[in-house]
Design a protein around this motif. Structure first.
Motif, PDB file in Angstrom:
ATOM      1  N   ASP A  50      -1.864  13.582  75.527  1.00 44.62           N
ATOM      2  CA  ASP A  50      -1.525  12.322  76.007  1.00 44.62           C
ATOM      3  C   ASP A  50       0.222  12.117  76.129  1.00 44.62           C
ATOM      4  O   ASP A  50       0.357  12.090  77.535  1.00 44.62           O
ATOM      5  CB  ASP A  50      -1.972  11.233  75.052  1.00 44.62           C
ATOM      6  N   ILE A  84      -0.399  12.976  80.486  1.00 40.87           N
ATOM      7  CA  ILE A  84      -1.326  11.965  80.787  1.00 40.87           C
ATOM      8  C   ILE A  84      -0.658  10.709  80.796  1.00 40.87           C
ATOM      9  O   ILE A  84      -0.697   9.689  81.728  1.00 40.87           O
ATOM     10  CB  ILE A  84      -2.278  12.175  79.773  1.00 40.87           C
ATOM     11  N   SER A  90      -5.242  11.958  88.690  1.00 43.74           N
ATOM     12  CA  SER A  90      -6.139  12.858  87.821  1.00 43.74           C
ATOM     13  C   SER A  90      -5.797  12.225  86.324  1.00 43.74           C
ATOM     14  O   SER A  90      -6.744  12.221  85.523  1.00 43.74           O
ATOM     15  CB  SER A  90      -5.874  14.202  87.591  1.00 43.74           C
ATOM     16  N   SER A  91      -4.361  12.055  86.074  1.00 41.80           N
ATOM     17  CA  SER A  91      -4.154  11.385  84.601  1.00 41.80           C
ATOM     18  C   SER A  91      -4.546  10.423  84.261  1.00 41.80           C
ATOM     19  O   SER A  91      -5.044  10.088  83.079  1.00 41.80           O
ATOM     20  CB  SER A  91      -2.737  11.531  84.168  1.00 41.80           C
ATOM     21  N   ASP A 112      -8.292  10.597  83.596  1.00 40.04           N
ATOM     22  CA  ASP A 112      -8.584  11.271  82.287  1.00 40.04           C
ATOM     23  C   ASP A 112      -8.371  10.288  81.339  1.00 40.04           C
ATOM     24  O   ASP A 112      -8.851  10.280  80.211  1.00 40.04           O
ATOM     25  CB  ASP A 112      -7.495  12.432  82.344  1.00 40.04           C
ATOM     26  N   PHE A 113      -7.010   9.490  81.444  1.00 41.57           N
ATOM     27  CA  PHE A 113      -6.709   8.455  80.357  1.00 41.57           C
ATOM     28  C   PHE A 113      -7.933   7.509  80.025  1.00 41.57           C
ATOM     29  O   PHE A 113      -8.175   7.190  78.897  1.00 41.57           O
ATOM     30  CB  PHE A 113      -5.604   7.840  80.757  1.00 41.57           C
ATOM     31  N   SER A 144     -10.897   8.294  80.438  1.00 40.45           N
ATOM     32  CA  SER A 144     -12.150   8.995  80.306  1.00 40.45           C
ATOM     33  C   SER A 144     -13.253   8.798  81.494  1.00 40.45           C
ATOM     34  O   SER A 144     -14.227   8.462  81.120  1.00 40.45           O
ATOM     35  CB  SER A 144     -12.934   8.585  78.848  1.00 40.45           C
ATOM     36  N   PRO A 171     -15.222  10.415  84.591  1.00 34.69           N
ATOM     37  CA  PRO A 171     -15.540  11.787  85.162  1.00 34.69           C
ATOM     38  C   PRO A 171     -15.088  12.012  86.768  1.00 34.69           C
ATOM     39  O   PRO A 171     -15.305  10.985  87.421  1.00 34.69           O
ATOM     40  CB  PRO A 171     -16.894  12.045  84.996  1.00 34.69           C
ATOM     41  N   ARG A 203      -7.484  18.980  87.484  1.00 35.67           N
ATOM     42  CA  ARG A 203      -7.017  18.162  86.209  1.00 35.67           C
ATOM     43  C   ARG A 203      -5.488  18.105  86.276  1.00 35.67           C
ATOM     44  O   ARG A 203      -4.864  18.912  87.053  1.00 35.67           O
ATOM     45  CB  ARG A 203      -7.136  18.939  84.920  1.00 35.67           C
ATOM     46  N   THR A 204      -4.609  17.332  85.716  1.00 31.59           N
ATOM     47  CA  THR A 204      -3.087  17.112  85.779  1.00 31.59           C
ATOM     48  C   THR A 204      -2.473  18.610  85.874  1.00 31.59           C
ATOM     49  O   THR A 204      -1.431  18.361  86.678  1.00 31.59           O
ATOM     50  CB  THR A 204      -2.512  16.420  84.437  1.00 31.59           C
ATOM     51  N   ARG A 219     -15.098  19.871  80.228  1.00 30.49           N
ATOM     52  CA  ARG A 219     -15.184  19.100  78.936  1.00 30.49           C
ATOM     53  C   ARG A 219     -13.963  19.161  78.399  1.00 30.49           C
ATOM     54  O   ARG A 219     -13.552  20.431  78.036  1.00 30.49           O
ATOM     55  CB  ARG A 219     -16.204  19.157  78.015  1.00 30.49           C
ATOM     56  N   LYS A 220     -13.330  17.990  77.782  1.00 26.99           N
ATOM     57  CA  LYS A 220     -12.258  18.191  76.985  1.00 26.99           C
ATOM     58  C   LYS A 220     -12.454  18.735  75.701  1.00 26.99           C
ATOM     59  O   LYS A 220     -13.621  18.241  75.073  1.00 26.99           O
ATOM     60  CB  LYS A 220     -11.562  16.843  77.102  1.00 26.99           C
TER      61      LYS A 220
END
Lengths: 346, 346
Positions: free
Chosen positions: A100, A105, B107-108, B111-112, B114, B116, B121-122, B326-327
């Protein structure tokens, strides 16, 4: 100056971030506003006068008001008939260590909402939080790193000479890191590392290697360096020791490596910092092997901001806050859409 | 499947993003929800049945409802006494070309919260949106690129052999790029490039170099490739031509370079994609010089998703949507805080 410290977040270093943030009360002379991101990324405003680590482990932080991102800052929802309230602050200090905070992020989110912040911007976060990408970047800016091999889950791993040090590419604070002394230990070390990440690097392990830390930043085009410290270590800092390390506020002891090495360390720092890391105060950890300087890692959000390495951290912090990088203006004028509309005769 | 297309944003390719997104109506068979980020990053829900480029250039998009990020998705504010409304969707397609979309910011943010999403990704965004970082990364994964020199504003620039191609490190779509044929042209080209970015790279310009594009993705560990196309170009695609290119929906013509080169291009793609680009459909543009393959650039969000290169883009899109990365779960359990509390006897 009112400094909003954003800390916590989804990270293996969530707890370290709490400790590091509380330490700022002894370090910064500014008015502090504590904004805590919990394990679900819900954000809470924790009163500065009563903040302590137990509030978080007990879950008591949930009693405080929830905070949300909005353009230019943060707000709290009003009740029925009550309006939203904005939080008054001048600058954010991103102190979310590890995921994070350090992986880009949070810096992206702050950027997205046009919130001024002290921390590396997204690009610098990505480069410094991934050991594989750090290696490639260091090589591009002509800074030495130790030889390494990169593997992803499922790759066959052959090690020719032991001992080696095996690291997940994306974690800090020694989590998932193993020193591997023989073939027998390799499989277990791989299992441990892959539990935290799908990619790893393996480097030769040099017993008793000297490590030197240098923190710094750039204000108005001019580098400001801390002292160089030789941190006291056992084989490598385990999580417990690092945890305590993140609350350091007493001054460190300077080490003098002679003009040549001192300069080489500073020049390496400059090449790494330029210009990717603008807006941040970082700590670079170097190895010296046979009088040659190697980058070990870039701590883009060092524990307690590496305050203990600086003569006057509080003044430096203010200077950085007042000289944050500005984004280039991007004009959006619909020139091409208009041209197409015109050619359609509409 | 309900696909929320997030497009626009703060980017030199803001308009291209609009064209590219509208083209998706002819490409995807899914239900589409259009979420537009304007030049101030305010977000609006544009009705799918009436979307057209003129809505944006005229400012008429502001008549539609404002949308905000929230955990798991998006919401619209309710009026007095009315509750917030969530937007119903299954997956986001990030189609904000250039800044915001491709530099990792969007993208961040996804992601932040959550959410999809289909896009790199970042980390992958950062690597592919910065030509200097792309070079370093390509070298790390053993993919050739042309020789280059990297400069930041204020550096002395010496070019030994002309012609060269001079590019700002961070823009796509040929913006700010110049072919420089002599010393006299150099200063102007530098001024142009530095207007867009503080860092540039300079490469030898190879007249008539053959370029080949390959798009692809990875689903359940298996690579899915498009055909290889030799795009029709003049010296290099200028913005006008690229703009039209971003609305392409008709199928491209396959080129066959022979088994050796076809394979080399695909193997280079695999090394670049692994595993950084999971969750995205990207297009890699390669040069072939003297039978050797060189990466030119990675388009992490290619125009109209490079749909025209795939036999059945719509099915591929669905497969990617159903197999997003998946993270890793990050446990946050306050083990260390509790330990310290216990040792304090509290």
């Amino acid at each position: 100056m009112k400094v909003a410290i954003v800390f916590g977040g989804v990270s293996f270093e969530h707890e370290i971030s709490i400790v590091s943030s509380i330490a700022m009360k002894d370090v910064l002379k500014e008015e502090l506003i504590y904004l805590f991101l919990d394990a679900s990324r819900d954000m809470y405003h924790i009163p500065t006068d009563i903040i302590k680590s137990k509030l978080f482990s007990s879950g008591d932080y949930k009693k405080f008001e929830k905070v949300y991102f909005q353009k230019g800052g943060f707000y709290k929802k009003g009740g029925l008939f009550a309006k939203e309230k904005s939080i008054d602050f001048d600058v954010v200090l991103n102190l979310s260590h590890g995921g994070d905070g350090e992986d880009g992020i949070l810096s992206s989110v702050l950027d997205f909402y046009s919130i001024p912040f002290i921390a590396p911007r997204t690009e610098a976060c990505v480069i410094s939080s991934n050991k594989f990408l750090t290696k490639g970047y260091a090589s591009s800016v002509e800074v030495n790193t130790l030889d390494y091999k990169y593997f992803t889950k499922g790759d066959e791993v052959v090690v020719e000479t032991f001992p080696v040090i095996l690291k997940p590419v994306k974690l800090g604070s020694s989590i998932g890191v193993s020193i591997v002394k023989s073939q027998e230990e390799l499989e277990y070390a791989l299992d441990v590392a892959y539990e935290f990440d799908d990619a790893i690097i393996i480097e030769p392990f040099i017993s008793g290697v000297k490590e030197y830390n240098l923190a710094g930043t750039k204000v108005n085009g001019e580098f400001k360096f801390s002292i160089i410290e030789e941190p006291q270590k056992t084989e490598f800092l385990d999580f417990d020791k690092k945890y305590l390390d993140f609350s350091r506020t007493s001054k460190a002891k300077e080490v003098d490596l002679g003009e040549k090495l001192n300069n080489e360390i500073k020049e390496s720092f400059k090449r790494l910092y330029n210009n990717l890391f603008e807006g941040s105060i970082i700590r670079c950890d170097f190895f010296v092997v046979n009088d040659k300087v190697y980058l070990n890692e870039i701590n883009s959000i060092p524990g307690s901001m590496a305050n203990y390495l600086f003569e006057d951290f509080s003044t430096l912090f203010k200077e950085v806050a007042n000289n944050l990088p500005r984004k280039k203006h991007i004009p959006i004028n619909y020139e091409y859409v208009n041209k197409i509309q015109a050619s359609k005769g509409k």
